[in-house]
Design an enzyme around this catalytic site. Structure first.
Site, PDB file in Angstrom:
ATOM      1  N   HIS A 196      -8.322  25.222 -60.381  1.00 49.50           N
ATOM      2  CA  HIS A 196      -8.152  26.458 -60.733  1.00 49.50           C
ATOM      3  C   HIS A 196      -9.499  27.308 -60.289  1.00 49.50           C
ATOM      4  O   HIS A 196      -9.864  28.029 -60.200  1.00 49.50           O
ATOM      5  CB  HIS A 196      -8.458  26.271 -62.421  1.00 49.50           C
ATOM      6  CG  HIS A 196      -7.791  25.290 -62.526  1.00 49.50           C
ATOM      7  ND1 HIS A 196      -5.884  25.779 -62.968  1.00 49.50           N
ATOM      8  CD2 HIS A 196      -7.582  24.380 -63.404  1.00 49.50           C
ATOM      9  CE1 HIS A 196      -5.713  25.011 -62.944  1.00 49.50           C
ATOM     10  NE2 HIS A 196      -6.027  23.623 -63.813  1.00 49.50           N
ATOM     11  N   HIS A 241     -19.579  26.049 -61.370  1.00 47.39           N
ATOM     12  CA  HIS A 241     -18.262  26.751 -60.562  1.00 47.39           C
ATOM     13  C   HIS A 241     -17.972  27.603 -60.801  1.00 47.39           C
ATOM     14  O   HIS A 241     -18.904  28.253 -60.902  1.00 47.39           O
ATOM     15  CB  HIS A 241     -16.498  25.449 -61.738  1.00 47.39           C
ATOM     16  CG  HIS A 241     -16.939  26.760 -62.782  1.00 47.39           C
ATOM     17  ND1 HIS A 241     -17.853  25.194 -63.717  1.00 47.39           N
ATOM     18  CD2 HIS A 241     -16.479  27.677 -63.461  1.00 47.39           C
ATOM     19  CE1 HIS A 241     -18.010  26.663 -65.284  1.00 47.39           C
ATOM     20  NE2 HIS A 241     -16.180  27.532 -64.621  1.00 47.39           N
ATOM     21  N   HIS A 272     -15.950  31.856 -60.209  1.00 50.58           N
ATOM     22  CA  HIS A 272     -14.648  32.430 -60.294  1.00 50.58           C
ATOM     23  C   HIS A 272     -14.674  33.624 -59.564  1.00 50.58           C
ATOM     24  O   HIS A 272     -15.240  34.120 -59.428  1.00 50.58           O
ATOM     25  CB  HIS A 272     -14.558  32.809 -62.092  1.00 50.58           C
ATOM     26  CG  HIS A 272     -14.388  32.041 -62.906  1.00 50.58           C
ATOM     27  ND1 HIS A 272     -13.213  31.638 -63.055  1.00 50.58           N
ATOM     28  CD2 HIS A 272     -15.355  30.856 -63.692  1.00 50.58           C
ATOM     29  CE1 HIS A 272     -13.001  29.979 -64.488  1.00 50.58           C
ATOM     30  NE2 HIS A 272     -14.881  29.998 -64.925  1.00 50.58           N
ATOM     31  N   GLU A 298     -15.615  37.283 -64.555  1.00 52.71           N
ATOM     32  CA  GLU A 298     -15.183  36.939 -65.392  1.00 52.71           C
ATOM     33  C   GLU A 298     -15.387  37.880 -66.817  1.00 52.71           C
ATOM     34  O   GLU A 298     -14.698  38.790 -67.680  1.00 52.71           O
ATOM     35  CB  GLU A 298     -15.366  35.704 -66.753  1.00 52.71           C
ATOM     36  CG  GLU A 298     -14.390  34.669 -65.327  1.00 52.71           C
ATOM     37  CD  GLU A 298     -14.388  33.560 -66.498  1.00 52.71           C
ATOM     38  OE1 GLU A 298     -14.418  32.504 -66.408  1.00 52.71           O
ATOM     39  OE2 GLU A 298     -12.546  33.432 -66.468  1.00 52.71           O
ATOM     40  N   HIS A 321     -20.706  30.056 -63.135  1.00 53.98           N
ATOM     41  CA  HIS A 321     -21.089  29.493 -64.273  1.00 53.98           C
ATOM     42  C   HIS A 321     -21.828  27.857 -63.996  1.00 53.98           C
ATOM     43  O   HIS A 321     -21.343  27.109 -63.385  1.00 53.98           O
ATOM     44  CB  HIS A 321     -19.408  29.239 -65.214  1.00 53.98           C
ATOM     45  CG  HIS A 321     -19.208  30.156 -65.043  1.00 53.98           C
ATOM     46  ND1 HIS A 321     -18.336  30.586 -65.401  1.00 53.98           N
ATOM     47  CD2 HIS A 321     -19.360  31.692 -64.999  1.00 53.98           C
ATOM     48  CE1 HIS A 321     -17.451  31.984 -65.989  1.00 53.98           C
ATOM     49  NE2 HIS A 321     -18.888  32.585 -65.684  1.00 53.98           N
ATOM     50  N   THR A 339     -13.353  29.786 -70.788  1.00 49.88           N
ATOM     51  CA  THR A 339     -12.842  30.653 -69.976  1.00 49.88           C
ATOM     52  C   THR A 339     -11.419  29.854 -70.117  1.00 49.88           C
ATOM     53  O   THR A 339     -10.736  31.036 -69.478  1.00 49.88           O
ATOM     54  CB  THR A 339     -13.696  31.621 -69.625  1.00 49.88           C
ATOM     55  OG1 THR A 339     -13.515  30.342 -67.720  1.00 49.88           O
ATOM     56  CG2 THR A 339     -14.903  32.059 -69.830  1.00 49.88           C
TER      57      THR A 339
HETATM   58  C1  GRE Z   1     -14.074  27.417 -67.236  1.00 47.08           C
HETATM   59  O1  GRE Z   1     -13.534  25.808 -67.523  1.00 47.08           O
HETATM   60  O2  GRE Z   1     -14.513  27.775 -66.626  1.00 47.08           O
HETATM   61  C2  GRE Z   1     -15.481  27.105 -68.021  1.00 47.08           C
HETATM   62  C3  GRE Z   1     -16.066  25.419 -68.526  1.00 47.08           C
HETATM   63  C4  GRE Z   1     -16.925  25.142 -69.424  1.00 47.08           C
HETATM   64  C5  GRE Z   1     -17.275  26.579 -69.664  1.00 47.08           C
HETATM   65  C6  GRE Z   1     -17.330  27.276 -69.007  1.00 47.08           C
HETATM   66  C7  GRE Z   1     -16.460  28.179 -68.869  1.00 47.08           C
HETATM   67  O3  GRE Z   1     -14.999  24.195 -68.369  1.00 47.08           O
HETATM   68  O4  GRE Z   1     -15.838  29.065 -67.458  1.00 47.08           O
HETATM   69 ZN    ZN Z   2     -16.028  29.098 -65.840  1.00 47.25          ZN
END
Ligand code: GRE
Ligand code: ZN
Length: 258
Positions: free
Chosen positions: A64, A95, A97, A107, A120, A202
């Site tokens: 993901h 991580h 996005h 996001e 994040h 998210t």
């Molecule tokens: C995510 O899986 O994108 C995530 C988390 C924890 C906090 C924020 C978030 O796993 O976006």
């Molecule tokens: Zn995230």
């Protein structure tokens, strides 16, 4: 976190994960004229450990996202406190996005505008037993988010990560990387202010346990760095890993500065 879910079918997440249809979900659109100013008298946001080199560091393609984590001696673990937070929040993982091109990827949006990348930094409240326990409480997580836009300046932290992306091109691949202190990401501590609101993870199960702190300063990412993220294969042939914005449902977004 949920093991299997498809970004192309995010409208169906609530069937398996009912909290994803809750009323304090993330991400959200930030309209700057709706943002309230902070109440006076809050302690400034503080941090420690971000300048400490971990003993080990690894990156994982979990299908993901790409997730960075480290191991520090306990007293050096990156930690934040103050601002809208009560207590200490310890870093668990970082991580990202992104999307297939520069028109989308972040996001959170600002005035309905998307950015190519969002970073994040997920912290959990130390007064709880562990991160899984923290995720069950409405103040369990503090997530710092940085929106990034394409420019020419390479980011040393992203460069160190992407040098090993060829080892994690496929879901479930993981590799150790040469440890570096998080200061290499050049993350000013939200110096120019940040907006904060209460929201959720998210991704499924979408727990409503996150206090969000989003930098108002947009960071730089190079086109080469973006290309490296886009070469990572995600589950379900997903070409993006951002969730669409969720209704505010009366929540307020507050602007903080120190
Ligand atoms: C995510 O899986 O994108 C995530 C988390 C924890 C906090 C924020 C978030 O796993 O976006
Ligand atoms: Zn995230």
């Amino acid at each position: 976190r949920g093991q299997h879910f498809d970004y192309k079918k995010s409208d169906e997440w609530p069937n398996e994960y009912p909290i994803c249809a809750g009323d304090r979900q993330s991400p959200v659109n930030i309209e700057l004229h709706h943002v309230r100013s902070m109440e006076p008298g809050r302690p400034p946001l503080g941090r420690f450990g971000y300048d400490k080199k971990p003993t080990r560091m690894k990156i994982v393609n979990n299908g993901h996202t790409v997730q960075l984590s480290g191991e520090w001696p306990a007293k050096d673990t990156p930690t934040i406190y103050g601002g809208p937070l009560t207590g200490l929040y310890e870093l668990a993982q970082i991580h990202f996005h992104w999307g297939p091109d520069n028109t989308a990827g972040s996001e959170h949006t600002v005035a309905n505008q998307s950015f190519p990348l969002e970073m994040h930094l997920v912290h959990w409240k130390k007064s709880y037993e562990n991160i899984s326990e923290a995720m069950l409480h409405d103040d369990g997580l503090a997530v710092i988010g940085y929106l990034m836009s394409v420019d020419k300046n390479p980011n040393t932290g992203l460069e160190r990560m992407r040098a090993s992306f060829n080892k994690i091109l496929r879901p479930q691949q993981t590799t150790e990387i040469e440890p570096f202190p998080l200061t290499l990401f050049d993350l000013d501590l939200l110096k120019e202010g940040y907006v904060t609101y209460v929201g959720s993870l998210t991704t499924p199960p979408c727990n409503e346990s996150a206090i969000w702190l989003l930098s108002v300063r947009i960071k730089d990412v190079t086109m080469d760095e973006m290309d490296s993220f886009r070469k990572l294969r995600m589950e379900n042939h997903n070409e993006h890993n951002y969730r669409r914005v969720q209704p505010l449902n009366g929540r307020s977004i507050t602007y903080y500065y120190d």
